[in-house]
Design a protein around this motif. Structure first.
Motif, short mmCIF file in Angstrom:
data_model
loop_
_atom_site.label_atom_id
_atom_site.label_comp_id
_atom_site.label_asym_id
_atom_site.label_seq_id
_atom_site.Cartn_x
_atom_site.Cartn_y
_atom_site.Cartn_z
N LYS A 110 -27.55 10.16 7.83
CA LYS A 110 -29.17 9.34 7.27
C LYS A 110 -29.94 9.89 9.08
N LEU A 111 -29.32 9.01 9.80
CA LEU A 111 -29.99 9.18 11.08
C LEU A 111 -29.47 10.91 12.12
N GLY A 112 -28.65 11.35 11.91
CA GLY A 112 -28.40 12.53 12.16
C GLY A 112 -27.81 12.18 13.68
N ILE A 113 -26.86 11.58 13.75
CA ILE A 113 -25.98 10.87 14.50
C ILE A 113 -24.38 11.09 14.60
N GLU A 114 -23.63 10.83 15.02
CA GLU A 114 -22.00 10.67 15.01
C GLU A 114 -21.72 9.33 15.31
N THR A 115 -21.45 8.46 14.44
CA THR A 115 -21.22 6.71 15.64
C THR A 115 -19.49 6.38 15.36
N ARG A 116 -18.89 6.40 16.81
CA ARG A 116 -17.38 5.72 16.17
C ARG A 116 -17.09 4.85 17.34
N PRO A 117 -16.38 3.66 16.65
CA PRO A 117 -15.75 3.22 16.22
C PRO A 117 -15.90 2.89 15.07
N VAL A 118 -15.34 3.19 13.65
CA VAL A 118 -15.81 2.84 12.50
C VAL A 118 -15.13 2.12 11.79
N SER A 119 -14.99 0.55 10.78
CA SER A 119 -14.55 0.63 10.30
C SER A 119 -14.02 0.65 8.31
N VAL A 120 -13.14 0.70 8.11
CA VAL A 120 -12.87 0.98 7.18
C VAL A 120 -13.44 0.06 6.08
N HIS A 121 -14.49 0.71 4.99
CA HIS A 121 -14.86 -0.43 3.80
C HIS A 121 -14.73 -0.04 3.18
N HIS A 122 -14.21 -1.00 2.38
CA HIS A 122 -13.67 -0.96 0.62
C HIS A 122 -14.81 -1.23 -0.01
N VAL A 123 -15.56 0.42 -1.50
CA VAL A 123 -16.47 -0.08 -1.51
C VAL A 123 -16.65 -0.86 -3.21
N THR A 124 -15.18 -0.56 -3.61
CA THR A 124 -14.96 -1.31 -5.02
C THR A 124 -14.59 -2.49 -4.85
N MET A 150 1.08 -1.06 0.39
CA MET A 150 -0.02 -0.01 0.07
C MET A 150 1.17 1.39 0.01
N SER A 151 0.40 2.14 -0.70
CA SER A 151 1.18 3.08 -0.82
C SER A 151 1.13 4.18 0.41
N LYS A 152 1.78 5.58 0.48
CA LYS A 152 1.94 5.94 1.82
C LYS A 152 0.38 6.82 1.65
N ALA A 153 0.32 7.27 0.19
CA ALA A 153 -0.96 7.73 -0.03
C ALA A 153 -2.67 7.19 0.24
N ALA A 154 -2.08 6.31 -0.15
CA ALA A 154 -2.75 5.31 0.17
C ALA A 154 -3.50 5.19 1.46
N LYS A 155 -2.62 5.32 2.59
CA LYS A 155 -2.26 4.99 3.66
C LYS A 155 -2.64 6.21 4.48
N ALA A 156 -2.42 7.15 3.99
CA ALA A 156 -2.94 8.23 5.09
C ALA A 156 -4.48 8.33 4.31
N HIS A 157 -4.72 8.53 2.95
CA HIS A 157 -5.79 8.03 2.72
C HIS A 157 -6.95 7.17 4.24
N MET A 158 -6.87 6.43 3.59
CA MET A 158 -7.69 5.14 4.74
C MET A 158 -6.99 6.01 6.06
N PRO A 216 -11.76 -4.93 -7.47
CA PRO A 216 -11.34 -4.99 -6.86
C PRO A 216 -10.89 -3.96 -5.55
N ALA A 217 -10.52 -4.48 -3.96
CA ALA A 217 -10.49 -3.21 -3.50
C ALA A 217 -9.23 -2.03 -3.89
N ASP A 218 -10.38 -0.87 -3.50
CA ASP A 218 -9.29 -0.17 -4.02
C ASP A 218 -9.12 1.26 -2.73
N ASP A 219 -7.51 1.44 -2.34
CA ASP A 219 -8.19 1.91 -1.18
C ASP A 219 -8.35 3.48 -1.00
N PHE A 220 -8.96 3.92 -2.06
CA PHE A 220 -8.73 5.01 -1.98
C PHE A 220 -10.87 5.55 -2.32
N ALA A 221 -11.03 4.18 -2.43
CA ALA A 221 -12.94 4.21 -2.71
C ALA A 221 -12.71 3.42 -1.17
#
Length: 90
Positions: A23-37, A1-9, A39-44
């Protein structure tokens, strides 16, 4: 993984869940980083709380089409909300 991808994630991992926030108007943490695409793209990637990532109302729990129907969010919508959260300085 590139430095830029790691910084973005790392940045996305600091955001609240975009489904909870926009959608619900609340801030929930913690989160997981979900790959939307595949194959996985670390910027998506989007931040999702455990429920909206793998829970019964989540992208993996409902599967892609069920999630899209329930939340009116497809992959493009998740990325748009993530970009919105970043631009708002969340």
């Amino acid at each position: 993984m590139s430095k830029a991808a790691k910084a973005h994630m790392d940045r996305v991992a600091q955001l609240p869940c975009v489904v909870c926030m926009y959608k619900l108007g609340i801030e929930t943490r913690p989160v997981s980083v979900h790959h939307v695409t595949v194959p996985a793209d670390d910027f998506a990637v989007s931040p999702l709380c455990p429920e909206h990532h793998q829970g019964a109302t989540g992208v993996h729990g409902l599967h892609r089409r069920g999630f899209e129907r329930m939340w009116k969010l497809d992959e493009t919508g998740l990325l748009a909300l993530t970009n919105r959260a970043i631009s708002e300085g969340r």
